[in-house]
Design a protein around this motif. Structure first.
Motif, mmCIF file in Angstrom:
data_model
loop_
_atom_site.group_PDB
_atom_site.id
_atom_site.type_symbol
_atom_site.label_atom_id
_atom_site.label_comp_id
_atom_site.label_asym_id
_atom_site.label_seq_id
_atom_site.Cartn_x
_atom_site.Cartn_y
_atom_site.Cartn_z
ATOM 1 N N TYR A 274 0.809 -1.217 0.000
ATOM 2 C CA TYR A 274 0.000 0.000 0.000
ATOM 3 C C TYR A 274 0.850 1.278 0.000
ATOM 4 O O TYR A 274 0.386 2.333 0.412
ATOM 5 N N ASN A 275 2.062 1.156 -0.502
ATOM 6 C CA ASN A 275 2.941 2.316 -0.692
ATOM 7 C C ASN A 275 3.493 2.274 -2.120
ATOM 8 O O ASN A 275 4.694 2.108 -2.338
ATOM 9 N N PRO A 276 2.639 2.421 -3.123
ATOM 10 C CA PRO A 276 3.050 2.178 -4.510
ATOM 11 C C PRO A 276 3.970 3.258 -5.060
ATOM 12 O O PRO A 276 3.839 4.438 -4.745
ATOM 13 N N GLN A 277 4.890 2.821 -5.919
ATOM 14 C CA GLN A 277 5.723 3.745 -6.694
ATOM 15 C C GLN A 277 5.180 3.952 -8.098
ATOM 16 O O GLN A 277 5.517 4.941 -8.740
ATOM 17 N N THR A 278 4.381 2.992 -8.578
ATOM 18 C CA THR A 278 3.896 3.020 -9.957
ATOM 19 C C THR A 278 2.572 2.281 -10.024
ATOM 20 O O THR A 278 2.273 1.448 -9.156
ATOM 21 N N MET A 279 1.800 2.571 -11.036
ATOM 22 C CA MET A 279 0.559 1.841 -11.281
ATOM 23 C C MET A 279 0.718 0.822 -12.416
ATOM 24 O O MET A 279 -0.249 0.165 -12.783
ATOM 25 N N TRP A 280 1.928 0.694 -12.949
ATOM 26 C CA TRP A 280 2.121 -0.072 -14.184
ATOM 27 C C TRP A 280 3.024 -1.290 -14.057
ATOM 28 O O TRP A 280 2.842 -2.239 -14.810
ATOM 29 N N ALA A 281 3.989 -1.290 -13.183
ATOM 30 C CA ALA A 281 4.989 -2.364 -13.147
ATOM 31 C C ALA A 281 4.763 -3.278 -11.952
ATOM 32 O O ALA A 281 4.550 -2.808 -10.833
ATOM 33 N N PRO A 282 4.826 -4.600 -12.144
ATOM 34 C CA PRO A 282 4.679 -5.514 -11.007
ATOM 35 C C PRO A 282 5.938 -5.545 -10.145
ATOM 36 O O PRO A 282 7.049 -5.312 -10.630
ATOM 37 N N GLU A 283 5.756 -5.835 -8.874
ATOM 38 C CA GLU A 283 6.858 -5.886 -7.910
ATOM 39 C C GLU A 283 7.917 -6.900 -8.345
ATOM 40 O O GLU A 283 7.639 -8.084 -8.529
ATOM 41 N N TRP A 284 9.148 -6.395 -8.498
ATOM 42 C CA TRP A 284 10.220 -7.212 -9.053
ATOM 43 C C TRP A 284 10.642 -8.344 -8.123
ATOM 44 O O TRP A 284 11.053 -9.419 -8.574
ATOM 45 N N LYS A 285 10.550 -8.145 -6.804
ATOM 46 C CA LYS A 285 10.997 -9.164 -5.862
ATOM 47 C C LYS A 285 10.131 -10.411 -5.942
ATOM 48 O O LYS A 285 10.573 -11.519 -5.609
ATOM 49 N N TYR A 286 8.906 -10.255 -6.384
ATOM 50 C CA TYR A 286 8.008 -11.402 -6.534
ATOM 51 C C TYR A 286 8.243 -12.144 -7.851
ATOM 52 O O TYR A 286 7.782 -13.277 -8.001
#
Length: 826
Positions: free
Chosen positions: A311-323
């Motif tokens: 719930y602290n997003p940096q972007t609305m377009w890219a999925p979380e890289w760590k996952y």
């Protein structure tokens, strides 16, 4: 509509089409859509090359279509139906290569004697005069914003930077140098770069001074200065490209946090921490065994650091890289779909992260935010008054639907989307989202986390509302939790529980509301919460008879009351690990064995919920028994005259040995579920055998029954006698494996299998065609003794509709087998 799909039933409150989706001489305008940056192949044609153009219309609605192309010479091109997507047909035509720098196009759609037109300005009765959709091979203004790979092995880069005078794209393909300046086109900079490889990294360089990543990057690399990756949205090969999203009315939703879902005492093995998309994909079968048909992911868009609730997003377009990578996220969605499970993405549009916010002064100027900023409790809100900012959000939703095949969204904190500083713009953005989804993705679902309840949020946009399909039912949650807690420390308010069951308003009831006892906020210490079992039983392992009894009661009401049911991962096995993103917040898979009876209770209630139309979200409810002094409430759920059930909830600590309750029908009844059955680790005070209604009026009915109602219990009664095996075993516990019913037969799609097993065992259930080929596996897991129901939707394991014909269902349990034949028609 004469031929309306079942998935459209949830959309009857939308602006009604003028006719019907079918060959009825009436093109249904509301179902027609063409999104230029999504509906061309390649996505960004360059150099006058040939490209395919697509348009979408309701399934079977149009009989023919043409595209009008003008590159200096007008041509009419016939379109052909090239596929289906949910309730829509996709039509396409190849546009020939041209030597012109500009061409335009618009569409002609015909349904029998009715011909209408679709262009940049929308639908019209007459040929459009707006110039159509434009492809400009010189400026590339038609390019999607972001990085788009081209058919020639390069990529077109396009970035919004309205106040800048120069922008370069710098990346691995040009040695991070200045060889590729972009050209200002309106408020954007655009340019074609040759020789750009898949997943090469890049950034933008504004005004010779400011580096930043791509705001619309499909993937980011936080491990290397948050560089953007050049992705290929078509590289992943979908195994199930046209999954049928479960109707909202029939959804059972499981809230899942990717990072803490897998790996702790996990029967499928350890995983890295945080767990990843591939780990969830590998466990889709476990979720299918539980019986849920939708997962609601906590946010998976990129966030600062490696551990977060999202719930602290940096972007609305890219999925979380760590996952994992974008393709691994797609494979996770594909795997869940293959197991009949829809995927809802949690989107956080009301604020950006307070740290590592690369959108802040994005290009050296404050384009994405107001000055001074509009603040929320969690971070600054973007400038919704700016059209390009609204596009950033609305087009991100289409991005997830188009490229990731998600089945809808849960929007976080909608009450903070229309803050006073830009109330109209925020409200309008939510309406735009819902209108665009309803137009292009009518089978998908958008849920609002609206707290407190607001019927305007789920009122259709045609009536001035925000148009969400469903919203969090705050009144249900608050009243149910209060009653659960008051059961221990006071006198629970049955009138408040009655109100929660019946709903709050015309647009706050049925499938318009999401009911739950505990989701992530209630179980999150960061939000002031903890798992309910810990509140009820503060001493580890938090599993006394009150924790078990009251959680089963509360979750049972969630699964039997009107409304869409949802629960948090781990609830199905009495999880006591609080929600969060650290290692200690991982759910403990060993508890599925430790609390196997609780798990079976969830399985059986979910199966009942999904196979009995009386329990669907919008089916009718009648609360007819409210015992305020004894803290017992009863209600009937019914689907017309076709299906009826009675639900009894005892919030008290009293075991009632002889409790009289009115029944809506005479004749025999039986317990379908009793939370205090010994099969569910209860006190065993259930009602075996058949319950015969007496001709004694009660509760407004002509007949009633006397039964045992144990403390903290949730009981579901069903009409009909309980089968008793020849050995005299009790209701629902047959002396041997048996198939009780496969109905209806012939079936038009959905088939419900009812079978009984004499003892807890591993059960396999599969459907075979007449040649003995297995089409679908309905169950492959443990089940408790008693009667169980499963539903087959008439589709094989790849989601393809099975042809009409003769089929067989086979049940294997405890070394025994049983089979039954049925007929499928369409």
């Amino acid at each position: 509509m004469r031929r309306i799909l079942l998935g459209f039933l949830a959309f009857l409150a939308l602006p009604a089409p003028s006719g019907a989706a079918g060959p009825d001489n009436d093109v249904e305008w509301f179902g027609v859509s063409h999104v230029g940056w999504q509906d061309r192949r390649p996505l960004c044609p360059t150099g006058g090359e040939s490209f395919q153009v697509r348009i979408q219309a309701y399934r079977d609605d149009i009989t023919s279509a043409r595209v009008h192309v003008d590159d200096g010479t007008v041509a009419w091109l016939d379109m052909a139906r090239v596929g289906a997507r949910g309730p829509y047909d996709v039509w396409a035509a190849p546009v020939p290569a041209t030597g012109a720098t500009i061409l335009s196009y618009w569409f002609e759609l015909t349904d029998g004697t009715d011909t209408d037109y679709y262009s940049a300005g929308g639908m019209s009765n007459d040929p459009p005069a707006d110039g159509g959709f434009v492809v400009n091979f010189q400026t590339l203004a038609h390019a999607p914003v972001g990085a788009t790979r081209t058919s020639g092995g390069g990529a077109v880069f396009k970035v919004w930077a309205p106040t800048r005078v120069s922008t370069y794209v710098r990346g691995e393909f040009n040695g991070w140098g200045m060889a590729n300046p972009l050209t200002k086109v309106g408020e954007h900079f655009v340019g074609l770069v040759s020789g750009v490889g898949y997943r090469q990294q890049y950034k933008y360089f504004f005004n010779n001074s400011v580096w930043n990543t791509d705001a619309r990057a499909r993937a980011l690399n936080p491990a290397d200065n948050t560089n953007a990756y050049v992705e290929d949205p078509f590289q992943y090969a979908w195994a199930l490209p046209d999954f049928a999203t479960p109707p909202l009315d029939q959804m059972v939703i499981y809230q899942l946090h990717v990072g803490t879902f897998a790996g702790r005492n996990d029967p499928l093995g350890a995983t890295p921490f945080p767990s990843r998309y591939v780990d969830v994909a590998a466990r889709a079968g476990q979720l299918a065994q539980l019986g849920v048909n939708a997962v609601m992911l906590n946010p998976v868009t990129e966030f600062p650091g490696d551990l977060s609730a999202g719930y602290n997003p940096q972007t609305m377009w890219a999925p979380e890289w760590k996952y994992g990578t974008p393709n691994e996220l797609k494979a996770m969605v594909d795997s869940l779909h293959a197991h009949g499970i829809g995927v809802l993405l949690d989107i956080v549009w009301n604020h950006f992260t307070t740290n590592d916010n690369f959108m802040w002064f994005y290009d050296g100027s404050q384009t994405y935010f107001d000055s001074p900023a509009v603040d929320t409790p969690w971070g600054s809100q973007a400038d919704f008054d700016a059209p390009a900012v609204r596009d950033y959000y609305a087009e991100s939703a289409l991005h997830w639907l188009e490229e990731y095949h998600v089945d809808g969204f849960r929007m976080d904190g909608t009450d903070y989307m229309n803050l006073p500083a830009q109330a109209a713009a925020g409200w309008g953005l939510m309406r735009r989202l819902n209108d665009e989804v309803d137009n292009r993705w009518a089978d998908k679902v958008v849920i609002a986390e609206q707290l407190p309840d607001d019927p305007g949020v789920t009122t259709p946009t045609s009536l001035g509302g925000a148009g969400f399909d469903c919203q969090y039912h705050d009144a249900f949650v608050d009243n149910l939790r209060q009653a659960i807690l008051d059961a221990a420390f006071g006198d629970p308010n049955m009138a408040a529980v009655r109100g929660a069951i019946l709903g709050s308003a015309p647009y706050l009831s049925g499938s318009r509301v999401l009911n739950y006892l505990e989701l992530h906020d209630e179980a999150w210490p960061g939000s002031g919460g903890q798992r309910l079992v810990k509140t009820i039983d503060p001493s580890a392992p938090h599993d006394d008879l009150y924790a078990k009894g009251r959680v089963k009661l509360g979750q049972g009401l969630v699964l039997t009351a009107p409304g869409v049911p949802a629960f948090l991962m781990g609830s199905e096995w009495l999880e006591d690990a609080d929600f969060g993103a650290d290692t200690g917040n991982r759910i403990d898979w060993s508890k599925r064995t430790t609390y196997a009876p609780i798990y079976r209770y969830f399985q059986d209630l979910i199966a009942l919920r999904r196979t009995r139309p009386a329990l669907y979200a919008s089916s009718s409810a009648h609360v007819y028994h409210v015992n305020e002094g004894g803290n017992v409430i009863a209600f009937r759920r019914y689907d017309g005259l076709a299906d009826v059930l009675v639900v009894i909830a005892n919030f008290s600590n009293t075991n009632y040995g002889a409790y009289r309750l009115g029944l809506p029908l005479g004749g025999p009844w039986h317990e379908a579920v009793d939370s205090q059955s010994s099969a569910y680790d209860g006190n065993g005070m259930d009602n075996p055998g058949t319950l015969d209604a007496d001709a004694i009026p009660a509760d407004g009915f002509l007949q009633s029954v006397e039964l045992r109602v144990p403390q903290m219990s949730l009981i579901v009664l069903a009409p009909g006698g309980a089968p008793v095996a020849v050995d005299g075993s009790r209701t629902g516990v047959p002396g041997s494996l048996r198939i009780e019913a496969v109905a209806p037969s012939p079936a038009r799609g959905d088939v419900v299998l009812t079978f009984g097993i004499p003892r807890a065992s591993f059960v396999r259930v599969a459907v075979y065609d007449a040649r003995g080929r297995r089409l679908a596996t309905l169950l492959d897991g443990e089940r408790g003794e008693g009667t169980h129901r499963l539903r087959w939707n008439g589709r094989d394991e790849r989601g393809r509709r099975a042809p009409a014909g003769i089929y067989f269902v086979r049940v294997e349990a405890g070394g025994a087998r049983a089979s039954s034949r049925f007929v499928l028609v369409w």
